[in-house]
Design a protein around this motif. Structure first.
Motif, PDB file in Angstrom:
ATOM      1  N   LYS A  17       0.835  -1.202   0.000  1.00 46.36           N
ATOM      2  CA  LYS A  17       0.000   0.000   0.000  1.00 46.36           C
ATOM      3  C   LYS A  17       0.867   1.249   0.000  1.00 46.36           C
ATOM      4  N   LYS A  24       2.416   1.993  -3.341  1.00 47.04           N
ATOM      5  CA  LYS A  24       1.439   2.638  -4.229  1.00 47.04           C
ATOM      6  C   LYS A  24       1.282   4.113  -3.876  1.00 47.04           C
ATOM      7  N   GLU A  25       1.252   4.415  -2.571  1.00 44.52           N
ATOM      8  CA  GLU A  25       1.107   5.811  -2.142  1.00 44.52           C
ATOM      9  C   GLU A  25       2.325   6.630  -2.548  1.00 44.52           C
ATOM     10  N   ARG A  74       4.221   6.097  -5.121  1.00 43.84           N
ATOM     11  CA  ARG A  74       4.127   6.325  -6.554  1.00 43.84           C
ATOM     12  C   ARG A  74       3.107   7.414  -6.869  1.00 43.84           C
ATOM     13  N   ALA A  75       1.969   7.365  -6.187  1.00 45.83           N
ATOM     14  CA  ALA A  75       0.929   8.360  -6.431  1.00 45.83           C
ATOM     15  C   ALA A  75       1.372   9.753  -6.015  1.00 45.83           C
ATOM     16  N   HIS A  76       2.126   9.843  -4.906  1.00 41.90           N
ATOM     17  CA  HIS A  76       2.609  11.141  -4.434  1.00 41.90           C
ATOM     18  C   HIS A  76       3.504  11.820  -5.458  1.00 41.90           C
ATOM     19  N   GLY A 117       3.365  11.235  -8.644  1.00 41.40           N
ATOM     20  CA  GLY A 117       2.666  11.345  -9.911  1.00 41.40           C
ATOM     21  C   GLY A 117       3.173  10.383 -10.966  1.00 41.40           C
ATOM     22  N   TYR A 118       3.780   9.265 -10.528  1.00 41.73           N
ATOM     23  CA  TYR A 118       4.339   8.305 -11.469  1.00 41.73           C
ATOM     24  C   TYR A 118       3.265   7.326 -11.943  1.00 41.73           C
ATOM     25  N   SER A 119       3.283   7.040 -13.223  1.00 41.81           N
ATOM     26  CA  SER A 119       2.548   5.879 -13.707  1.00 41.81           C
ATOM     27  C   SER A 119       3.341   4.642 -13.287  1.00 41.81           C
ATOM     28  N   GLN A 120       2.784   3.465 -13.480  1.00 43.16           N
ATOM     29  CA  GLN A 120       3.537   2.263 -13.124  1.00 43.16           C
ATOM     30  C   GLN A 120       4.819   2.151 -13.946  1.00 43.16           C
ATOM     31  N   GLU A 180       3.202  -4.508  -6.005  1.00 39.39           N
ATOM     32  CA  GLU A 180       2.013  -3.818  -5.515  1.00 39.39           C
ATOM     33  C   GLU A 180       0.865  -4.793  -5.255  1.00 39.39           C
TER      34      GLU A 180
END
Length: 490
Positions: free
Chosen positions: A22, A25-26, A28-30, A32-35, A53
């Motif tokens: 988790k 994922k957070e 990566r989201a922070h 602004g990255y795509s996978q 993930e």
């Protein structure tokens, strides 16, 4: 509150839990990255990141070390260290965009998967970057640069070069560069065109010159402005490929060759081994539905002597090929096929079906020599420059044209002023054209280093001199009619 790199490092060092996935994922989201972008930052494949993930085991220390390494600054503004490659790769993905890269790669895979491996090889190294991209992202370890792999180093140099150029551009220039890269990644384009421009940029940068991309910055129709010790120099870069000036493009060759292969394997049009010579009656750009018409011709009763609106098809029996095939003398068979005067340097393919060989040769409606094509390119490149400053036109030969370039370079060493010298004279001599091209200081020719097997010895009366490029040997032909003083050490 977003997790810091230090906290992520500590968390990934703990045993596997759902909280770790988790948090990844957070993180990566922070950012602004795509996978795909996050995978590049961490030095792993996209599938591996997706697995982590989803809760699969991960090598925590290695993961974070790569994440930290990718943020380290580069030490060499022109060079590329092996350890810096994951950072370079991540920067490239961040600039171009993972979705645009993935889209281009997906379309190319769809295009190539529809072709047989032998027909696919007709593209040569045109899609080398796309192939190497898959090896970078899916290899083990991912995003590893093998310095012994020339193809990998070539692709990595292109990535690093684009990153270097990006740092010199204005926001508007960066937008244009990104669009240019995306456009040249498409299946119907050629990334080698950009590769040459980057090679030129790096060459002049290593000469300690300030280099500006004029076309990307919207200040000229030519490629580069080089601030040399003698003043500004304009440079127009041209790549001479197997398609340049040719009436039979690689795409057409592939399309007709795949049609021919499919038809022959399904039902050979004749019983004996031989060669089908397809001769166009007009420019191929004016022809329509050629693959369909070829299929109809091969399936009809007049396949050995077909005469249509756009092309004729003539069958030439090759009993000597059949004898070598029956005897199992494959090396000699290959040698004779390549040396066959009916084939020459024309676009061709050979198919084996029912213990016979069937060849297809494509011939244009009228011959076009490499010299004619190069002269036209030189004129067009010279006319793209402003004429306010001295200019260099740099032609780089790739693909099948490299052999022709070597022949031209060696022809220029005979002491008679022929070969490359004659090309430049025909393009720039005042009597050859009413257009004033006295702003051209020299024409520079180059090809891939492995294509130059010997170094010509030039007599003093020739206008041909040697130069050294980061990408390999180059050959300079100064313009004796240039109105500006000679440029030194450029």
């Amino acid at each position: 509150m977003p997790i810091s790199v230090e906290e992520l490092h500590d968390l990934l060092g703990r045993p596997r839990t759902d909280d770790v996935a988790k948090t990844l994922k957070e993180w990566r989201a922070h950012h602004g990255y795509s996978q795909a972008e996050a995978a590049a930052q961490l030095g792993i494949s996209v599938r591996t990141l997706q697995g982590w993930e989803a809760g699969r085991p991960m090598p925590y220390p290695t993961l974070l070390q790569r994440a930290v390494d990718t943020t380290a600054p580069a030490h060499d503004q022109q060079g590329l260290a092996q350890s810096q490659f994951p950072r370079e790769f991540a920067g490239f993905v961040d600039f171009i965009g993972a979705s645009d890269i993935d889209s281009a790669l997906r379309k190319l895979r769809q295009k190539l998967e529809a072709l047989s491996p032998s027909i696919r090889s007709l593209f040569g190294d045109r899609f080398y970057f796309h192939d190497q991209w898959d090896r970078f992202t899916d290899g083990s370890p991912a995003f590893h640069l093998d310095l012994a792999d020339l193809q990998a180093v070539r692709a990595a140099s292109l990535i690093a070069g684009i990153n270097r150029i990006r740092s010199t551009l204005s926001p508007q220039g960066q937008t244009r560069l990104r669009s240019m890269v995306i456009d040249n990644l498409k299946p119907d384009r050629d990334i080698r065109q950009i590769e040459h421009e980057i090679r030129c940029f790096m060459h002049f940068s290593r000469k300690q010159c300030t280099v500006v991309f004029a076309d990307l910055e919207g200040i000229g129709n030519f490629d580069l402005i080089v601030d040399s010790p003698t003043g500004p120099i304009e440079v127009e870069c041209k790549t001479v490929t197997e398609d340049t000036g040719s009436q039979i493009k690689v795409e057409l060759n592939v399309d007709l060759s795949e049609t021919f292969r499919t038809c022959v394997l399904k039902s050979p049009p004749v019983e004996g081994t031989g060669l089908f010579v397809l001769t166009f009656k007009r420019p191929t750009a004016e022809c329509r539905h050629l693959a369909r018409h070829l299929k109809e011709a091969l399936g009809g009763n007049t396949a050995t002597a077909f005469d249509g609106q756009d092309f004729s098809l003539q069958f030439v029996a090759k009993p000597a090929w059949q004898a070598l095939l029956d005897a199992g003398q494959n090396d000699e068979l290959r040698r004779q096929i390549l040396a066959d005067p009916e084939i020459g340097d024309e676009a061709r393919c050979i198919v084996k079906a029912q213990n016979h060989l069937f060849g297809l040769v494509l011939r244009p409606h009228k011959p076009t020599t490499l010299s004619q094509r190069v002269i036209k390119i030189i004129k067009e490149a010279a006319d793209q420059c402003s004429r306010q400053n001295p200019c260099i036109v740099w032609l780089h030969f790739v693909g099948l044209a490299e052999r022709d370039f070597v022949a031209l370079a060696e022809f220029s060493s005979d002491g008679k002023g022929t070969g490359l010298n004659a090309l430049v004279a025909n393009a720039l001599h005042p009597d050859a054209s009413p257009t004033d091209r006295t702003h051209v200081e020299r024409i520079r020719f180059s090809a891939s280093p492995d294509a130059l097997s010997r170094h010509p010895a030039f007599d003093s009366n020739l206008l041909l001199s040697r130069a050294v490029s980061v990408g390999g040997t180059t050959y300079d032909v100064p313009n004796p009619y240039c109105r500006t003083p000679p440029i030194v050490d450029i």
